[in-house]
Design a protein around this motif. Structure first.
Motif, PDB file in Angstrom:
ATOM      1  N   GLN A 166       0.545  -1.099  -0.053  1.00 18.05           N
ATOM      2  CA  GLN A 166       0.183  -0.481   0.159  1.00 18.05           C
ATOM      3  C   GLN A 166       0.774   0.867   0.098  1.00 18.05           C
ATOM      4  N   VAL A 167       0.518   2.537  -0.200  1.00 14.18           N
ATOM      5  CA  VAL A 167       1.329   3.449  -0.277  1.00 14.18           C
ATOM      6  C   VAL A 167       0.695   4.707   0.259  1.00 14.18           C
ATOM      7  N   ILE A 168       1.264   5.213   1.326  1.00 14.89           N
ATOM      8  CA  ILE A 168       1.142   6.227   2.556  1.00 14.89           C
ATOM      9  C   ILE A 168       2.011   7.353   2.092  1.00 14.89           C
ATOM     10  N   LYS A 169       1.579   8.533   2.024  1.00 17.95           N
ATOM     11  CA  LYS A 169       1.928  10.006   1.758  1.00 17.95           C
ATOM     12  C   LYS A 169       2.537  10.137   2.852  1.00 17.95           C
ATOM     13  N   VAL A 170       3.540  10.926   2.581  1.00 13.28           N
ATOM     14  CA  VAL A 170       4.958  11.656   4.069  1.00 13.28           C
ATOM     15  C   VAL A 170       4.643  12.948   3.705  1.00 13.28           C
ATOM     16  N   ASP A 171       4.371  13.261   4.829  1.00 15.07           N
ATOM     17  CA  ASP A 171       4.517  15.310   4.794  1.00 15.07           C
ATOM     18  C   ASP A 171       3.899  15.718   3.218  1.00 15.07           C
ATOM     19  N   ASN A 172       3.196  14.827   2.758  1.00 17.60           N
ATOM     20  CA  ASN A 172       2.497  15.421   1.693  1.00 17.60           C
ATOM     21  C   ASN A 172       3.732  15.946   0.797  1.00 17.60           C
ATOM     22  N   ARG A 173       4.588  14.694   0.585  1.00 17.68           N
ATOM     23  CA  ARG A 173       5.901  15.038  -0.453  1.00 17.68           C
ATOM     24  C   ARG A 173       5.895  13.987  -1.081  1.00 17.68           C
ATOM     25  N   TRP A 174       6.066  12.658  -0.715  1.00 14.92           N
ATOM     26  CA  TRP A 174       6.410  11.382  -0.765  1.00 14.92           C
ATOM     27  C   TRP A 174       5.330  10.416  -1.224  1.00 14.92           C
ATOM     28  N   ASP A 175       5.555   9.761  -1.660  1.00 14.17           N
ATOM     29  CA  ASP A 175       4.395   8.331  -1.687  1.00 14.17           C
ATOM     30  C   ASP A 175       5.522   7.720  -1.731  1.00 14.17           C
ATOM     31  N   MET A 176       5.069   6.629  -0.112  1.00 16.48           N
ATOM     32  CA  MET A 176       5.810   5.737  -0.196  1.00 16.48           C
ATOM     33  C   MET A 176       5.218   4.412   0.086  1.00 16.48           C
ATOM     34  N   GLN A 177       6.043   3.150  -0.683  1.00 13.19           N
ATOM     35  CA  GLN A 177       5.349   1.884  -0.583  1.00 13.19           C
ATOM     36  C   GLN A 177       5.891   1.415   1.036  1.00 13.19           C
ATOM     37  N   VAL A 178       4.500  -0.030   1.386  1.00 15.94           N
ATOM     38  CA  VAL A 178       4.902  -0.402   2.151  1.00 15.94           C
ATOM     39  C   VAL A 178       5.650  -1.783   2.233  1.00 15.94           C
ATOM     40  N   SER A 179       6.844  -1.471   2.432  1.00 13.97           N
ATOM     41  CA  SER A 179       7.378  -2.316   2.621  1.00 13.97           C
ATOM     42  C   SER A 179       7.708  -3.545   3.268  1.00 13.97           C
ATOM     43  N   GLY A 180       7.118  -3.133   4.304  1.00 17.65           N
ATOM     44  CA  GLY A 180       7.405  -4.068   5.977  1.00 17.65           C
ATOM     45  C   GLY A 180       6.431  -4.188   7.229  1.00 17.65           C
ATOM     46  N   VAL A 181       6.164  -4.929   7.979  1.00 12.97           N
ATOM     47  CA  VAL A 181       5.589  -5.102   9.079  1.00 12.97           C
ATOM     48  C   VAL A 181       5.978  -4.925  10.562  1.00 12.97           C
ATOM     49  N   PHE A 182       6.632  -4.464  11.469  1.00 16.01           N
ATOM     50  CA  PHE A 182       7.307  -4.327  12.655  1.00 16.01           C
ATOM     51  C   PHE A 182       6.590  -4.611  13.636  1.00 16.01           C
ATOM     52  N   ARG A 183       6.498  -5.556  14.591  1.00 15.94           N
ATOM     53  CA  ARG A 183       5.783  -5.165  15.329  1.00 15.94           C
ATOM     54  C   ARG A 183       6.162  -3.517  16.584  1.00 15.94           C
ATOM     55  N   ASP A 184       4.942  -3.115  16.812  1.00 12.13           N
ATOM     56  CA  ASP A 184       5.424  -1.874  17.521  1.00 12.13           C
ATOM     57  C   ASP A 184       6.426  -2.188  18.388  1.00 12.13           C
ATOM     58  N   VAL A 185       7.255  -0.807  18.636  1.00  8.12           N
ATOM     59  CA  VAL A 185       7.959  -1.033  19.512  1.00  8.12           C
ATOM     60  C   VAL A 185       7.930  -1.398  20.950  1.00  8.12           C
ATOM     61  N   PRO A 186       9.100  -2.089  21.799  1.00  5.82           N
ATOM     62  CA  PRO A 186       8.225  -1.587  22.954  1.00  5.82           C
ATOM     63  C   PRO A 186       9.064  -0.771  23.528  1.00  5.82           C
ATOM     64  N   HIS A 187       8.310  -0.688  24.792  1.00  3.46           N
ATOM     65  CA  HIS A 187       8.663   0.439  26.090  1.00  3.46           C
ATOM     66  C   HIS A 187       9.736   0.772  26.371  1.00  3.46           C
ATOM     67  N   ASN A 188      10.390  -0.612  26.049  1.00  2.00           N
ATOM     68  CA  ASN A 188      11.811  -0.071  26.836  1.00  2.00           C
ATOM     69  C   ASN A 188      12.710  -0.264  25.863  1.00  2.00           C
TER      70      ASN A 188
END
Length: 788
Positions: A166-188
């Motif tokens: 999928q495509v996400i627009k970042v800072d209304n400048r770049w169209d970036m394609q999702v190439s990976g999904v990682f588990r949420d960064v732990p609090h520590n």
């Protein structure tokens, strides 16, 4: 036998209810404080421990020597991550990481602000942030790709699998394609991010990164198994010489290695090497927890020995019946451990209730790890050690009673027992006075930080991140914003004025010593910067629309001292190869933490599309009206980005969150320490009055006044407090002077802090003693003599 002992213990505790309550409450309070700090310390030590390759992960550090000055940091050349595995066979993988920043991410009409960063292609293979979709090798392979967190994937697309491609627009400048999904960064995790871009993207947007002389990004290395890290560290000191020839004869940049596990707690630098950091606060609070627990244990020891006379016959009978001293010692230590366990269980209940408040206080998300074996092992260890320590002296002292003297009623505690008890009271109050003086001085330093004139007015100053149309057409935004009633000035800056980190050695001027490159901090600012900041000019003028200042520079007083011009206005200055002139000298202001001295600073004119922040100066009477109007204007000019503002004074104080936490906790710990000490003092006074009831009655019959009797009872204890004050004052002074030495800008230790501590401690002690003393002095002497 143990059942009989338990019955005896229960009877003694019930019979001496006041003693039991005071002892249990004091010990429980000490354990509550200690266990809360133990949870905080354990959480601090848990940071970054989840990485599978932790034993081989290292952060690269830099030690830069320029003009005889030594600077240490994690800033490294942006090409280092790619070059290390090629040139160092000991390095299996390496990667650069930039700095976390807030960016807007949008899918369709849905827009939000999240934390993002840039990282090398091997990042997910080096660090343990498990991939839920995609592969670690491909997640950051392309300049147009990005890896996002599980939470962001679910927010935008419903699941990790659905987010891929999928495509996400970042800072209304770049169209970036999702190439990976990682588990949420732990609090520590010391690194916090919701999405990552590839390092190729960073190089594409930042041409300066291709120069080895420019530093800024962080570099991390994964060593091959069996690598001698110390040998590699020695080898890396001269690594940069082959790539960067721009350093003068006596200047150089040395690289080093620091275990990644140590980076979070040891992030400070001294003489170019990692030293200090959050570990200082971990050690400080660990010592405080130990002292609070020590105060509680002293209470237990004092009250147990003081009330020992009430158990002398029990001891005598047991000895006559054949019990030896070792059996009695075991019994009394067993009692103390049981008492400690009971206090620990009470403390656990209290901690469960207090933990939400404590989490809010220390900005954490801690929970009691009741499902973890190490927690119960640790709690059992604390309870056992506390019980053994608190019960050891009473056990040895009580077991030494002579049975014949005890049964005849002649046993009394000797002078040594009384002296030990008095010594323990003195130690308690020494610790309390140190806490009190420290709390006052820490509070004054934090107040000084907040109220110090830093060279500009940080109140009623708003920051807006420049992005989208706000960046492309800042001049339109400025003109429209100035039409809003209550807005006094508008300008812009590439870095917030209290956190200017960029430095350079590329500054030239007439008369400069050849082959020298002194370090200057640098920042780009817009027109009306001086007026918006309410800073003070010493000479010349600030940047203004009335002048063409593309080749003009402002410098601060420290820079003028370094350059050496006597009449600097109009004099030449070359910055990054751009020839210009000095148009103004600004009075020194603090553009970094007050821990650091003010360094030479060059301010240059900002380029039209250069990023950074808009600065808006608001009339303090109009803030409530300005914010809605400013939000409406932002929405009109920059609809693709949400309105997110920051107040300069709040962001300024955020830099001192460690000091603010220290001030808060020191206040609470001081109160607890004094309360526990006074609680023990109260118990000792009760016991002493009970022992001297007949004496007080006789003295009253013989004509002693109430005041004299109160003085007689109180003076012995007040003397102990005064001795504690004499011992504590120099210790507190030395400790606080060392703590303040870490600040380039600090208060002088006020003499009145010691006077306040002395008066407050004496008053609290007398208040604790006085009530019971007056009550005993006013009792009916006939009744007390008859009862005795």
């Amino acid at each position: 036998m143990q059942f009989v002992n338990l019955k005896i213990i229960w009877r003694n505790l019930f019979k001496q209810r006041t003693f039991t309550l005071i002892n249990l409450l004091g010990l429980a309070l000490g354990l509550i404080c200690s266990l809360l700090i133990y949870l905080w310390v354990a959480d601090e030590y848990s940071y970054d421990r989840f990485h599978e390759n932790l034993d081989r992960l290292y952060a690269v550090t830099s030690k830069e020597v320029m003009e005889g000055q030594v600077f240490g940091s994690y800033d490294t050349p942006g090409l280092l991550g790619e070059e290390l595995p090629k040139s160092m066979p000991e390095v299996e993988m390496a990667c650069n990481i930039a700095w976390t920043q807030y960016m807007t991410v949008a899918v369709g009409e849905r827009t939000m602000i999240r934390k993002g960063n840039y990282a090398g292609s091997d990042f997910f293979r080096m660090f343990t942030y498990p991939m839920l979709a995609g592969t670690p090798a491909d997640a950051l392979a392309s300049p147009e790709s990005m890896a996002i967190s599980e939470k962001l994937a679910k927010t935008f697309f419903g699941s990790a699998e659905a987010a891929m491609g999928q495509v996400i627009k970042v800072d209304n400048r770049w169209d970036m394609q999702v190439s990976g999904v990682f588990r949420d960064v732990p609090h520590n995790s010391s690194e916090k991010f919701d999405f990552l871009f590839s390092w190729e993207r960073f190089k594409k947007d930042n041409a300066w990164i291709k120069d080895w002389h420019n530093s800024g990004p962080y570099t991390f290395a994964l060593l091959k198994k069996g690598t001698d890290a110390q040998a590699l560290n020695a080898k890396m000191t001269s690594f940069i010489k082959a790539y960067d020839q721009d350093y003068a004869d006596n200047d150089h940049l040395e690289l080093g290695l620091q275990p990644y596990a140590a980076r979070y707690l040891h992030s400070g630098f001294k003489d170019g090497y990692p030293s200090g950091g959050r570990i200082e606060y971990v050690r400080l609070f660990s010592v405080v927890a130990l002292f609070i627990l020590l105060i509680a244990c002293i209470n237990f020891m004092n009250l147990s020995t003081a009330y020992s006379l009430k158990r002398s016959r029990e001891i005598g009978v047991k000895k006559v019946m054949g019990a030896d001293r070792s059996q009695l010692i075991r019994q009394f230590i067993f009692e103390a451990v049981l008492f400690s366990i009971a206090a620990s269980l009470l403390a656990l209940v209290a901690i469960q209730l207090l933990l939400p408040f404590f989490n809010q206080l220390v900005s954490k998300q801690m929970q009691l790890p009741v499902s973890e074996p190490w927690f119960w092992i640790g709690l059992a260890g604390v309870s056992l050690v506390t019980g053994l320590f608190a019960g050891s002296y009473p056990a040895f002292m009580l077991s030494a009673f002579k049975p014949i003297s005890v049964l005849k009623g002649h046993e009394r505690q000797g002078g040594s027992g009384t002296m030990v008890r008095k010594g323990l009271v003195v130690l308690q109050f020494v610790l309390c006075v140190i806490f009190m003086v420290s709390s006052i001085i820490i509070s004054k330093q934090v107040q000084y930080i907040y109220t110090k004139n830093v060279g500009y007015d940080k109140s009623n100053l708003i920051y807006l991140r420049l992005r989208g149309e706000l960046l492309q057409d800042f001049q339109t935004f400025k003109m429209e914003a100035l039409k809003i009633p209550g807005i006094e000035n508008v300008s812009r800056v590439t870095q917030r004025p209290f956190d200017i980190e960029n430095t350079t050695g590329s500054v030239e001027w007439e008369g400069k010593t050849p082959n020298t490159k002194p370090r200057f901090s640098e920042v780009a600012v817009g027109d009306d910067f001086i007026e918006t900041m309410k800073a003070e000019m010493l000479m010349g003028r600030g940047f203004s629309e009335e002048f063409q200042d593309s080749a003009g520079f402002l410098i601060n007083e420290k820079a003028l001292e370094q350059i050496g011009y006597t009449d600097p206005i109009g004099k030449p200055l070359t910055f990054w190869g751009i020839q210009g002139t000095i148009v103004g000298v600004i009075k020194d202001f603090n553009f970094n933490s007050l821990h650091q001295p003010i360094e030479p600073l060059v301010l240059r004119k900002v380029r039209k599309h250069q990023g950074g922040y808009a600065m808006i100066r608001v009339n303090p009477q109009s803030m409530d009206q300005v914010l809605p109007a400013l939000e409406s204007l932002h929405q009109k000019i920059n609809p693709a980005f949400p309105f997110a503002h920051q107040f300069a004074d709040e962001e300024y104080m955020y830099m001192y969150q460690n000091e603010l936490l220290t001030r808060k906790l020191s206040g609470y710990f001081t109160f607890l320490g004094i309360f526990i000490s006074c609680l023990g003092l109260f118990g000792l006074v009760l016991f002493m009055i009970e022992q001297r009831t007949k004496e007080i009655g006789i003295r009253k019959v013989l004509g002693a006044s109430v005041g004299r009797l109160v003085a007689m009872v109180s003076l012995d204890f007040i003397k102990l407090v005064w001795i504690a004050l004499i011992l504590a004052m120099p210790i507190a002074y030395i400790l606080m002077d060392r703590w303040l030495a870490d600040f380039a800008f600090r208060i002088h230790i006020p003499w009145w802090a010691f006077v306040v501590a002395a008066l407050l401690t004496t008053s609290l002690a007398f208040a604790t003693i006085g009530y019971q003393s007056i009550k005993a002095a006013m009792s009916n002497p006939v009744k007390s003599i008859r009862n005795e």
